[in-house]
Design an enzyme around this catalytic site. Sequence first.
Site, PDB file in Angstrom:
ATOM      1  N   HIS A  49       0.800  -1.233   0.000  1.00 53.52           N
ATOM      2  CA  HIS A  49       0.000   0.000   0.000  1.00 53.52           C
ATOM      3  C   HIS A  49       0.837   1.288   0.000  1.00 53.52           C
ATOM      4  O   HIS A  49       0.606   2.166  -0.833  1.00 53.52           O
ATOM      5  CB  HIS A  49      -0.984   0.005   1.181  1.00 53.52           C
ATOM      6  CG  HIS A  49      -2.130  -0.944   1.005  1.00 53.52           C
ATOM      7  ND1 HIS A  49      -3.437  -0.547   0.984  1.00 53.52           N
ATOM      8  CD2 HIS A  49      -2.156  -2.283   0.823  1.00 53.52           C
ATOM      9  CE1 HIS A  49      -4.229  -1.601   0.824  1.00 53.52           C
ATOM     10  NE2 HIS A  49      -3.461  -2.659   0.721  1.00 53.52           N
ATOM     11  N   ASP A  81      -5.394   6.377   1.756  1.00 52.51           N
ATOM     12  CA  ASP A  81      -5.723   5.013   1.370  1.00 52.51           C
ATOM     13  C   ASP A  81      -7.177   4.771   1.768  1.00 52.51           C
ATOM     14  O   ASP A  81      -7.572   5.071   2.901  1.00 52.51           O
ATOM     15  CB  ASP A  81      -4.794   4.042   2.114  1.00 52.51           C
ATOM     16  CG  ASP A  81      -4.889   2.638   1.568  1.00 52.51           C
ATOM     17  OD1 ASP A  81      -6.000   2.057   1.589  1.00 52.51           O
ATOM     18  OD2 ASP A  81      -3.853   2.101   1.129  1.00 52.51           O
TER      19      ASP A  81
END
Length: 461
Positions: free
Chosen positions: A21, A118
């Site tokens: 990520h 995110d």
Amino acid sequence: MEMTGEHKKHVAVFAFPFASHPPLLLSVVRRLASAAPTVVFSFFSTHRTNQTLFPDTSCCGNIVSYDIHDGLPEGYLLPGKLHEDVNLFLAVAEEEFKRGVEAAEKDIGMKISCLMVDAFLWFSADLADELNVPWVAFWTAGACSLSTHFYTDLIRQKYAQIKGSTGVEDEVTNLIPGLLTVRLGDIQSGIIFGDLKSPFATMAHKMAGVLPRATAIFINSFQELDPDLTKNLSSVFNNFLSIGPFNLVSKQKSQSKADEFSCISWLENKKPGSVAYISFGTVCIPPPHELVAIAEALEETKTSFLWSLKKDSQKHLPSGFLERTAINGLGKVVPWAPQVQVLEHCAIGVFVTHGGWNSVLESIASGVPMICRPFYGDQPINAWMVERVWGIAARVEGGSFTKLGTCRALDSVLSIDGSSKGVKERTKALKDLAHKAVEPNGSSYRNFKTLVDVVVGGASS
Ligand SMILES: *[C@@H]1O[C@H](CO)[C@@H](O)[C@H](O)[C@H]1NC(C)=O
Ligand SMILES: *[C@@H]1O[C@H](CO)[C@@H](O)[C@H](O)[C@H]1NC(C)=O
Ligand SMILES: *[C@@H]1O[C@H](CO)[C@@H](O)[C@H](O)[C@H]1NC(C)=O
């Protein structure tokens, strides 16, 4: 940090500090930062990820990294049990990010004008409201898995009607708007199967609830890959933007790492389209009997191969396999391979993969058909798309590697009689669309421009 004079805006970026990520989000921030040099980006992640993302301090121009606490108790040993680490982090994340933004605003001397996160960090939508700034979310995987999360309530309702019929996991139905068919068992765990109340399932469900509040949502994909899903998600989200494939638009740091095991030179004298590249990413490792099945199938079919396999898994290979295949030149086993460069090499004819989203997209962008052996998360639905919707892969019969199943899968993609023609043509067509998308005025190119406008307003150059 003396930036007040030269910088006009301040954008805060929140990473979900696990797996791939942070580097993916950072690669987008780098693109934005170079498109808008007068904007300063404060990038929040944990110390552990900061160290790998920013190995040297002077590298980043208008990107400033800030550490936030990872929530691990003092003296906590064995970090790396992903499940536990994620839960500990989530317990402190909201407070930590909030405190971090206050500190960064003081440090930089400017209030933030946008919050980019995110998508897993759903709670940050409230912080953006409090601060009265746009909230922009990044979904690190494909449109298919974003849809299943977003339509979780709808899927559960529709599923309730068919639940109980036998072999329900193998039932193929139309549960997701924009996706005509899906095998139920391939939908992520926590949506209709598995623990619907796990911390992860809860996080994903809450994310689905807040995503329509985002000013923009961007993903690492290109819209021509999923026209119907894109159309549908564009009708429910503001600025739903496919801005990939990332590996075609930003040279990833880790990929420019030297080819320390000489994979590329080994590929040089192989026939075009003849080599199987095998890798299951950094987290997934097939059980030992499947590693054995793959090895036996490679020798049986005399398939040339490049296999990225960690040292401690290599001991599970059949005895003499490494030596035999090295001596007769059939294959090469390495602990690490520069994946994008390998996939782009014309010798590669098939990618044997776990179906992680990055791997899938890198394979498509390089025009390489796949054999998918998914493990968990979004991998099964990605594999469904690859095999059944896009038709660019061979199935592993029964869902795991056996010698016979692997031989058949390899044959069906690598054969030089006509049987693999369809798969190869479809893969090539998607590759062309991926490359078109990132060209000037391509869809991903234009979507990125929109993202720049949303994130930095008039401050781009
Ligand atoms: C992140 O890492 C870099 C390099 O290791 C270091 O110089 C920097 O101080 C770290 N950031 C924080 C906020 O600790
Ligand atoms: C997307 O799907 C939802 C749910 O079925 C539906 O309400 C909506 O009209 C669809 N949008 C488009 C553009 O198809
Ligand atoms: C760019 O693409 C858009 C949409 O396809 C089109 O309307 C526009 O004319 C194109 N611009 C240029 C400069 O080609």
